[in-house]
Design a protein around this motif. Structure first.
Motif, PDB file in Angstrom:
ATOM      1  N   LEU A 400     -10.303   3.334   4.411  1.00 21.38           N
ATOM      2  CA  LEU A 400     -10.440   2.285   3.155  1.00 21.38           C
ATOM      3  C   LEU A 400      -9.156   2.062   3.251  1.00 21.38           C
ATOM      4  O   LEU A 400      -7.754   2.707   3.175  1.00 21.38           O
ATOM      5  N   ARG A 401      -8.665   1.028   2.636  1.00 23.63           N
ATOM      6  CA  ARG A 401      -7.266   0.483   1.845  1.00 23.63           C
ATOM      7  C   ARG A 401      -7.458   0.358   0.187  1.00 23.63           C
ATOM      8  O   ARG A 401      -8.526   0.178  -0.139  1.00 23.63           O
ATOM      9  N   VAL A 423       0.880   5.112   4.543  1.00 21.72           N
ATOM     10  CA  VAL A 423       1.413   3.367   3.916  1.00 21.72           C
ATOM     11  C   VAL A 423       1.382   1.875   4.978  1.00 21.72           C
ATOM     12  O   VAL A 423       2.294   2.243   5.621  1.00 21.72           O
ATOM     13  N   ALA A 424       1.338   1.699   4.925  1.00 21.07           N
ATOM     14  CA  ALA A 424       0.823   0.021   5.433  1.00 21.07           C
ATOM     15  C   ALA A 424       2.106  -1.214   4.860  1.00 21.07           C
ATOM     16  O   ALA A 424       2.728  -1.687   5.532  1.00 21.07           O
ATOM     17  N   VAL A 438      -2.074   1.523   0.611  1.00 17.04           N
ATOM     18  CA  VAL A 438      -1.833   3.178   1.774  1.00 17.04           C
ATOM     19  C   VAL A 438      -3.599   2.793   2.109  1.00 17.04           C
ATOM     20  O   VAL A 438      -4.600   2.584   2.217  1.00 17.04           O
ATOM     21  N   ILE A 439      -3.837   3.097   4.170  1.00 21.86           N
ATOM     22  CA  ILE A 439      -4.878   3.519   4.516  1.00 21.86           C
ATOM     23  C   ILE A 439      -5.255   4.938   4.229  1.00 21.86           C
ATOM     24  O   ILE A 439      -4.717   5.579   4.550  1.00 21.86           O
ATOM     25  N   LEU A 440      -6.178   4.836   3.848  1.00 23.26           N
ATOM     26  CA  LEU A 440      -6.657   6.710   3.793  1.00 23.26           C
ATOM     27  C   LEU A 440      -8.712   6.921   4.658  1.00 23.26           C
ATOM     28  O   LEU A 440      -8.848   5.911   4.248  1.00 23.26           O
ATOM     29  N   ALA A 441      -8.604   7.937   4.579  1.00 24.71           N
ATOM     30  CA  ALA A 441      -9.684   8.507   5.167  1.00 24.71           C
ATOM     31  C   ALA A 441     -11.029   7.925   4.338  1.00 24.71           C
ATOM     32  O   ALA A 441     -10.649   8.793   2.819  1.00 24.71           O
ATOM     33  N   THR A 442     -11.805   8.249   4.388  1.00 27.83           N
ATOM     34  CA  THR A 442     -12.442   8.104   2.973  1.00 27.83           C
ATOM     35  C   THR A 442     -12.980   8.992   2.459  1.00 27.83           C
ATOM     36  O   THR A 442     -12.619   9.154   1.534  1.00 27.83           O
ATOM     37  N   ASP A 465     -10.443  -2.173  -0.195  1.00 28.43           N
ATOM     38  CA  ASP A 465     -11.398  -2.763   0.718  1.00 28.43           C
ATOM     39  C   ASP A 465     -10.971  -2.063   3.266  1.00 28.43           C
ATOM     40  O   ASP A 465     -10.542  -1.581   2.669  1.00 28.43           O
ATOM     41  N   LYS A 466     -12.019  -2.316   2.989  1.00 29.53           N
ATOM     42  CA  LYS A 466     -11.876  -1.858   4.287  1.00 29.53           C
ATOM     43  C   LYS A 466     -10.545  -1.935   5.085  1.00 29.53           C
ATOM     44  O   LYS A 466     -10.595  -3.127   5.401  1.00 29.53           O
ATOM     45  N   ALA A 467     -10.207  -1.099   5.347  1.00 27.37           N
ATOM     46  CA  ALA A 467      -9.073  -1.414   6.442  1.00 27.37           C
ATOM     47  C   ALA A 467      -9.294  -2.277   8.116  1.00 27.37           C
ATOM     48  O   ALA A 467     -10.290  -1.518   8.471  1.00 27.37           O
ATOM     49  N   LYS A 468      -8.300  -3.017   7.801  1.00 26.06           N
ATOM     50  CA  LYS A 468      -8.429  -3.725   9.882  1.00 26.06           C
ATOM     51  C   LYS A 468      -7.994  -2.683  10.626  1.00 26.06           C
ATOM     52  O   LYS A 468      -6.943  -2.082  10.320  1.00 26.06           O
TER      53      LYS A 468
END
Length: 469
Positions: A400-401, A423-424, A438-442, A465-468
């Protein structure tokens, strides 16, 4: 006559002797000889699914894997198996003559023999005879290094021996004697040995329950830490251990032999994105894998069943790559993974890509079989980066973002995000605040929200939002 039934098969490459220093004991001690005859029987009207020469070559490699030198490797065609000895009497007598010349080598019949057939062949040839199942059990017994591995091999061997107790132990021949309900002394000895065998089976299973409990605790710790797990699977000698060493820098045994790896090895793996995972190198699969081994090794193979993703390593240079993959799928099905689970959790890695240019049409065939796979060479390192990126993409599917604005006072939250996420995007404003994506595991996403609800809830409307991938 045997001359009408048999044909000699030349193997595509010279048979190699494997030095017995890799074994716990010299092969002479294990099997009483250092040489072997390898016989692959083909039945008229019911041929093997694979060419006879490939089956013969694989059987010879299995024999080499325990340090025996192959003196004779040939395929014999028979009209139908004989109930008493499987092979015809004329051919068995020929083996006896050749065995006399080669100092009574081990004779390996590349099929499943009944106890009666094994005993009668030993009588006819005056040599020790084993079938494919017993050969694989010998290899596993020679390779097991850990306590759990040795227990599992012993359990498989005892399960195999249990059905052969009366026939194969010649000192337990039935004798006349006694009266009424009392059996002869031989019968009492058989029952005593059977009871001792069963007692040992019960003790081993009890110890394996403890091994299973320990591994379950280890897996539970990984789950609590939200560390994804990967398991390398594939046909034996596909190059799993070489790839494992290339990915992790581990120094596990990696040799051009069947079943070089028996005991599972686990190492940490870090991707370019910063994501971390645990990867396990597991035992290779093979066609006609003895059911005793599958049952005994379930505690080890649980690492396969419980893994988030399975990295199916194929020998891309093998002419039997499709058949070998089918054997792997069959073993996975025996472990409880149905077709749907395999389709969603298996990532195809086509190893030994450095040899593909020497095989016309092989690349095109592999592209049709495994359109989502990646070609690598664990030996040279080519394609390994692409494989890591592909695996990372699969692992990112559940991410997740989280978009945030951090003030200078939010240093602890910032450090946590950098340690536990990817960190995107990062940008500092004029007021000193930092905009982060930031993209994180659920699970980590939920942990952050629970720990810093005020930060997660402000700005960007708490966008998540769902990370791409």
């Amino acid at each position: 006559m045997w001359s009408d039934e048999h044909r000699h098969i030349e193997t595509p490459r010279p048979l190699r002797a494997v030095h017995s220093r890799h074994l716990k004991q010299p092969c002479e001690i294990i099997l009483g000889t250092s040489t072997a005859f390898v016989i692959h029987p083909e039945i008229k009207g019911a041929p093997s699914l694979r060419p006879a020469d490939k089956m013969l070559e694989e059987a010879a490699m299995l024999v080499e894997a325990i340090g025996l030198e192959v003196e004779l490797a040939e395929s014999v065609t028979i009209a139908k198996p004989r109930a008493s000895s499987f092979l015809g009497k004329g051919y068995a007598e020929r083996l006896a003559e050749m065995g006399e010349l080669h100092d009574h080598p081990l004779i390996v019949i590349n099929t499943t023999l009944t106890p009666v057939q094994q005993r009668n062949l030993e009588t006819l040839t005056d040599c020790k005879v084993i079938d494919r199942t017993a050969l694989i059990l010998e290899i596993f017994g020679a390779r097991a290094q850990t306590h759990a591995g040795r227990l599992q091999v012993e359990l498989a061997a005892l399960s195999f021996q249990r059905s052969r107790l009366v026939r194969s132990w010649t000192h337990l021949e039935r004798q006349r004697g006694g009266g009424g309900f009392l059996g002869g002394p031989g019968e009492r000895q058989i029952e005593l040995d059977r009871r001792m065998l069963m007692d040992r089976v019960v003790r081993i299973k009890r110890e394996l329950v403890e091994v299973q409990r320990t591994r379950h605790l280890q897996r539970s710790n990984r789950v609590r830490g939200e560390t994804p797990t990967l398991a390398l699977i594939g046909y034996t000698n596909a190059g799993k251990s070489t790839l494992f060493n290339k990915l992790t820098g581990a120094g596990v045994l990696s040799k051009d032999m069947l079943f070089a790896t028996l005991d599972p090895t686990m190492r940490g793996l870090e991707f370019a994105s910063g994501r971390k995972a645990v990867i396990a190198d597991t035992v290779g699969f093979i066609s006609q894998l003895p059911t005793e081994l599958i049952e005994a090794f379930k505690s080890t193979l649980e690492e396969v069943v419980e893994a988030d993703f399975l990295l199916h390593v194929h020998d891309a240079s093998s002419p039997m790559v499709a058949e070998e993959a089918a054997d792997v799928r069959d073993v996975l099905s025996d472990l409880g993974l149905d077709e749907e689970a395999q389709a969603t959790r298996v990532i195809h890695i086509l190893n030994k890509g450095d040899q593909l240019d020497m095989i016309p049409g092989q690349r095109e065939m592999l592209a049709n079989l495994y359109p989502g796979g990646v070609v690598v060479s664990a030996l040279t390192g080519d394609g390994v980066t692409a494989a890591l990126d592909l695996i990372d993409t699969y692992l990112a599917q559940g991410d997740l973002r989280l978009d945030l604005t951090l003030s200078p006072a939010d240093g602890a939250a910032r450090a946590w995000l950098f340690d536990n996420g990817v960190v995107a995007h990062s940008h500092y404003g004029e007021n000193g605040n930092e905009d982060l994506s930031v993209i994180l595991a659920t699970a980590n996403h939920q942990r952050f929200i629970a720990r810093w609800p005020d930060i997660a809830g402000k700005d960007h409307n708490g966008a998540s939002d769902k990370a791409k991938a």
